[in-house]
Design a protein around this motif. Structure first.
Motif, PDB file in Angstrom:
ATOM      1  N   LEU A  20       0.884  -0.976  -0.127  1.00 55.91           N
ATOM      2  CA  LEU A  20      -0.101  -0.079  -0.126  1.00 55.91           C
ATOM      3  C   LEU A  20       0.917   0.993   0.079  1.00 55.91           C
ATOM      4  O   LEU A  20       0.593   2.239  -0.882  1.00 55.91           O
ATOM      5  CB  LEU A  20      -0.841  -0.195   1.226  1.00 55.91           C
ATOM      6  N   GLN A  21       1.788   1.267   0.766  1.00 52.79           N
ATOM      7  CA  GLN A  21       2.711   2.397   0.893  1.00 52.79           C
ATOM      8  C   GLN A  21       3.527   2.388  -0.501  1.00 52.79           C
ATOM      9  O   GLN A  21       3.488   3.772  -1.070  1.00 52.79           O
ATOM     10  CB  GLN A  21       3.667   2.235   1.903  1.00 52.79           C
ATOM     11  N   CYS A  22       3.987   1.604  -1.075  1.00 54.93           N
ATOM     12  CA  CYS A  22       4.583   1.671  -2.427  1.00 54.93           C
ATOM     13  C   CYS A  22       3.739   2.253  -3.538  1.00 54.93           C
ATOM     14  O   CYS A  22       3.906   3.137  -4.374  1.00 54.93           O
ATOM     15  CB  CYS A  22       5.390   0.209  -2.830  1.00 54.93           C
ATOM     16  N   LEU A  26       4.076   5.692  -5.619  1.00 54.79           N
ATOM     17  CA  LEU A  26       4.134   5.501  -7.062  1.00 54.79           C
ATOM     18  C   LEU A  26       2.936   6.550  -7.451  1.00 54.79           C
ATOM     19  O   LEU A  26       3.059   7.180  -8.533  1.00 54.79           O
ATOM     20  CB  LEU A  26       3.868   3.935  -7.641  1.00 54.79           C
ATOM     21  N   THR A  27       1.855   6.642  -7.059  1.00 55.76           N
ATOM     22  CA  THR A  27       0.528   7.117  -7.609  1.00 55.76           C
ATOM     23  C   THR A  27       1.060   8.691  -7.178  1.00 55.76           C
ATOM     24  O   THR A  27       0.862   9.627  -8.150  1.00 55.76           O
ATOM     25  CB  THR A  27      -0.735   6.766  -6.836  1.00 55.76           C
ATOM     26  N   LEU A  28       1.602   9.033  -6.103  1.00 54.40           N
ATOM     27  CA  LEU A  28       1.891  10.338  -5.680  1.00 54.40           C
ATOM     28  C   LEU A  28       3.004  11.088  -6.561  1.00 54.40           C
ATOM     29  O   LEU A  28       2.752  12.127  -7.136  1.00 54.40           O
ATOM     30  CB  LEU A  28       2.449  10.498  -4.448  1.00 54.40           C
ATOM     31  N   GLY A  29       3.842   9.900  -7.052  1.00 54.23           N
ATOM     32  CA  GLY A  29       4.948  10.343  -7.952  1.00 54.23           C
ATOM     33  C   GLY A  29       4.259  10.702  -9.391  1.00 54.23           C
ATOM     34  O   GLY A  29       4.857  11.757 -10.067  1.00 54.23           O
ATOM     35  N   LEU A  30       3.449   9.978  -9.665  1.00 54.71           N
ATOM     36  CA  LEU A  30       2.771  10.133 -11.069  1.00 54.71           C
ATOM     37  C   LEU A  30       1.970  11.397 -11.231  1.00 54.71           C
ATOM     38  O   LEU A  30       2.243  12.236 -12.070  1.00 54.71           O
ATOM     39  CB  LEU A  30       1.821   9.097 -11.309  1.00 54.71           C
ATOM     40  N   PHE A  31       1.244  11.762 -10.135  1.00 54.79           N
ATOM     41  CA  PHE A  31       0.549  12.946 -10.070  1.00 54.79           C
ATOM     42  C   PHE A  31       1.659  14.157  -9.898  1.00 54.79           C
ATOM     43  O   PHE A  31       1.259  15.191 -10.593  1.00 54.79           O
ATOM     44  CB  PHE A  31      -0.524  12.897  -9.096  1.00 54.79           C
ATOM     45  N   ALA A  74      -6.834   7.600  -5.177  1.00 54.93           N
ATOM     46  CA  ALA A  74      -6.567   6.263  -5.690  1.00 54.93           C
ATOM     47  C   ALA A  74      -6.304   5.309  -4.709  1.00 54.93           C
ATOM     48  O   ALA A  74      -6.415   4.234  -4.998  1.00 54.93           O
ATOM     49  CB  ALA A  74      -5.203   6.853  -6.716  1.00 54.93           C
ATOM     50  N   SER A  75      -5.516   5.838  -3.525  1.00 51.56           N
ATOM     51  CA  SER A  75      -5.145   4.703  -2.454  1.00 51.56           C
ATOM     52  C   SER A  75      -6.567   4.259  -1.800  1.00 51.56           C
ATOM     53  O   SER A  75      -6.507   3.112  -1.462  1.00 51.56           O
ATOM     54  CB  SER A  75      -4.270   5.359  -1.369  1.00 51.56           C
ATOM     55  N   ALA A  76      -7.578   4.697  -1.916  1.00 56.10           N
ATOM     56  CA  ALA A  76      -9.008   4.327  -1.519  1.00 56.10           C
ATOM     57  C   ALA A  76      -9.328   3.067  -2.367  1.00 56.10           C
ATOM     58  O   ALA A  76      -9.686   1.957  -1.872  1.00 56.10           O
ATOM     59  CB  ALA A  76     -10.059   5.165  -1.637  1.00 56.10           C
ATOM     60  N   GLY A  77      -9.014   3.227  -3.740  1.00 60.36           N
ATOM     61  CA  GLY A  77      -9.126   2.046  -4.511  1.00 60.36           C
ATOM     62  C   GLY A  77      -8.135   1.054  -4.280  1.00 60.36           C
ATOM     63  O   GLY A  77      -8.351  -0.093  -4.492  1.00 60.36           O
ATOM     64  N   TYR A  78      -6.868   1.348  -3.677  1.00 55.06           N
ATOM     65  CA  TYR A  78      -5.896   0.126  -3.430  1.00 55.06           C
ATOM     66  C   TYR A  78      -6.442  -0.608  -2.259  1.00 55.06           C
ATOM     67  O   TYR A  78      -5.885  -1.720  -2.148  1.00 55.06           O
ATOM     68  CB  TYR A  78      -4.611   0.842  -3.442  1.00 55.06           C
TER      69      TYR A  78
END
Length: 154
Positions: A20-22, A26-31, A74-78
């Motif tokens: 979840l942390q990774c 990754l998502t934060l880096g993308l955004f 996005a993390s809610a979806g994860y």
């Protein structure tokens, strides 16, 4: 999805936290690459972990804030994919942000910006509440039982 007897499996929990942390970073880096990378000459870890970049006084700061909020969404979806249980969403959401807080403290010191605290508190709320809602919807789905006709040999 296994909803039988609860089995205490600490390795599963650790793997879920790490995954979840990774995925969050990754998502934060993308955004950040999409929203902030187009505005600055050089991307760095400062935008991930330094509280000073989370500010409402610049357009770049607003882009950083938007990146954090979108990552929480996005993390809610994860949570639905990795955790699967609505009652565990708050625990994993808070754990993610506590780990993030410790990394931020190690990187740039104690976050003294009220904006940083509001953004990350909102992130916890969004991630936990939306994750619980999505997990509950998944848990309440009807279980499809295939109906097959058996032929009698009579």
């Amino acid at each position: 999805m296994f909803y039988g007897a609860v089995v205490w499996d600490p390795w599963l929990i650790v793997v879920q936290i790490v995954c979840l942390q990774c995925l969050y970073y990754l998502t934060l880096g993308l955004f950040l690459a999409i929203l902030v990378g187009t505005r600055v000459s050089r991307m760095s870890l400062v935008y991930f972990f330094d509280f000073a970049t989370v500010t409402v006084s610049t357009v770049t700061g607003w882009c950083v804030i938007a990146s954090f909020v979108l990552s929480a969404l996005a993390s809610a979806g994860y949570l639905v994919l990795l955790i699967e249980r609505s009652k565990k969403c708050l625990d994993f959401s808070v754990t993610l942000y506590i780990v993030h807080l410790f990394i931020c403290i190690g990187y740039g010191g104690w976050p003294s910006s009220i904006t940083w605290w509001v953004v990350n508190g909102t992130g916890i709320g969004v991630m936990a509440l939306l994750g619980e809602y999505l997990c509950m919807r998944r848990e309440l789905q009807e279980i499809k039982i295939p109906t097959t006709r058996y032929r009698s040999n009579v």
